[in-house]
Scaffold this motif. Sequence first.
Motif, short mmCIF file in Angstrom:
data_model
loop_
_atom_site.label_atom_id
_atom_site.label_comp_id
_atom_site.label_asym_id
_atom_site.label_seq_id
_atom_site.Cartn_x
_atom_site.Cartn_y
_atom_site.Cartn_z
N UNK A 30 0.86 -1.16 0.31
CA UNK A 30 -0.01 -0.02 0.15
C UNK A 30 0.62 1.00 -0.42
N UNK A 31 1.95 0.77 0.71
CA UNK A 31 2.78 2.29 0.38
C UNK A 31 3.89 2.53 -0.86
N UNK A 32 3.46 1.78 -1.96
CA UNK A 32 4.52 1.82 -3.32
C UNK A 32 4.52 3.36 -4.43
N UNK B 99 6.83 12.67 1.62
CA UNK B 99 6.57 13.87 1.96
C UNK B 99 5.11 13.96 2.80
N UNK B 100 4.65 12.80 2.23
CA UNK B 100 3.58 11.73 2.60
C UNK B 100 3.24 11.34 3.71
N UNK C 279 -0.67 9.03 4.54
CA UNK C 279 0.22 8.57 3.35
C UNK C 279 -0.94 7.85 2.45
N UNK C 280 -2.41 8.05 3.71
CA UNK C 280 -3.74 7.26 3.26
C UNK C 280 -3.78 5.87 4.17
N UNK C 281 -1.89 4.89 4.43
CA UNK C 281 -1.75 3.63 4.04
C UNK C 281 -2.40 3.22 6.10
N UNK C 282 -3.09 2.69 5.95
CA UNK C 282 -3.37 1.92 7.56
C UNK C 282 -4.62 2.70 8.46
N UNK C 283 -5.18 1.92 9.54
CA UNK C 283 -6.15 2.31 10.08
C UNK C 283 -5.97 3.17 11.41
N UNK D 35 -3.08 8.23 -1.41
CA UNK D 35 -2.07 8.94 -0.64
C UNK D 35 -1.71 11.46 -1.09
N UNK D 36 -1.72 12.01 0.44
CA UNK D 36 -1.86 13.50 0.50
C UNK D 36 -3.13 14.56 0.23
#
Length: 394
Positions: free
Chosen positions: A150-152, A157-158, A164-168, A205-206
């Motif tokens: 999911x971090x690709x 900066x994110x 990053x938009x990743x994780x709960x 992301x962002x």
Amino acid sequence: MTSVIDHDVPAPSWFARQGDLIMRRPFNEWTFTHMNWLLPTERVARGPLHRPLPDRHRELALTYRFDGAELSLADLHRRTFTTAFVVLHRGALVHESYPGAFAGPRSRFQLFSLSKSLTSMLVGIALAEGAIGAVTDRVTDYRPDFAGTAYADATLADLLAMTSGVGDLEAWDVPGTDIKRFEEACLGRGSVEDVLRSARRHAAPGQHFNYSTLDAQLIGWVLEAATGMSLARYAAERLWSRLGADRDAYYWLSRSRPRTAIGGGSFNATARDVARLGLLMARDGVLDGEQIIPRDWVRRAGVRDVPHLAVGALGPSGYDHYGYANQWWTLDGGAFTGLGVHGQYLFVDPAADVVIVKCSAWPTEDDPDRDRETVAALQAVTARLSGRSVSLVA
């Protein structure tokens, strides 16, 4: 300057089984000053030069207002389980107390997520040196093994902005959440890397703030990949050895292998030395005429023009009186603070030239009321020292 693993024997087996218990009162006052007795550590050496803080101690006889009551600093320490309280004004030590049962000037305190702010300082140094190209670089430019996760698509900066938009949602008291899985892996029940690789994307992301220790951990790994050094060694060579610190600091390392420092939560240092970090941030990264951290990078901690990171706009993973910038929490009036669970603060007000370190042993990881009270008290201290009004959190 080298950094070595000082303690690499397995922690007692009961530590993993009783991890939740020893993080609660009254045990945590001992735990938070003795992490090196419980987990492997890597030293962050202080270097040969010691710079004593100018001593201008004074009595801080003041009150702050919270929930309709006038309260003293003694009330603050009792109500919010303070273990250490250090105040600098104009670069001098003006007030210091250690209410904690195991605390003193030479005690090294577990700083939890306040470590994130230190990691950000190190990223700024790496950018200035050219080890990291730009904050717009992707995670996979340094850690190609995160392609396909999911971090690709996330940039540095994110990660720094927690977007990053990743994780709960980071909920410490909910079994199975990313942060609980991360904590368990750090204590030896699973793989830290597997936790990050298996995290799912919840937003592009962002776009949205979501406080994430996983993001901060990945920042630390990017930094290690970029510099070719462990986090502890880079911190020692580029920062800690130049501070004039009182003592070596250390990171505790995961029990699971490969051993890894927790860039988002395992730094330990004396309260005075943490105040020295704050002094750097208050002085545009300059110490005795030497630019330790790039000035433009230090000033990123005060950025307040990103709408979804503004004070009051963070959403469910931030309190209403905070904004966020570059791994620091921002406040109205120009101040910002590093924060760690259980009540760890590195409060910096550059305009007032005030730095305050408060270490604590709260019964729980998060406590909105104790946080609001602490910020109200720190702002009251700043107002007294600077002689100017501040925006009080009441």
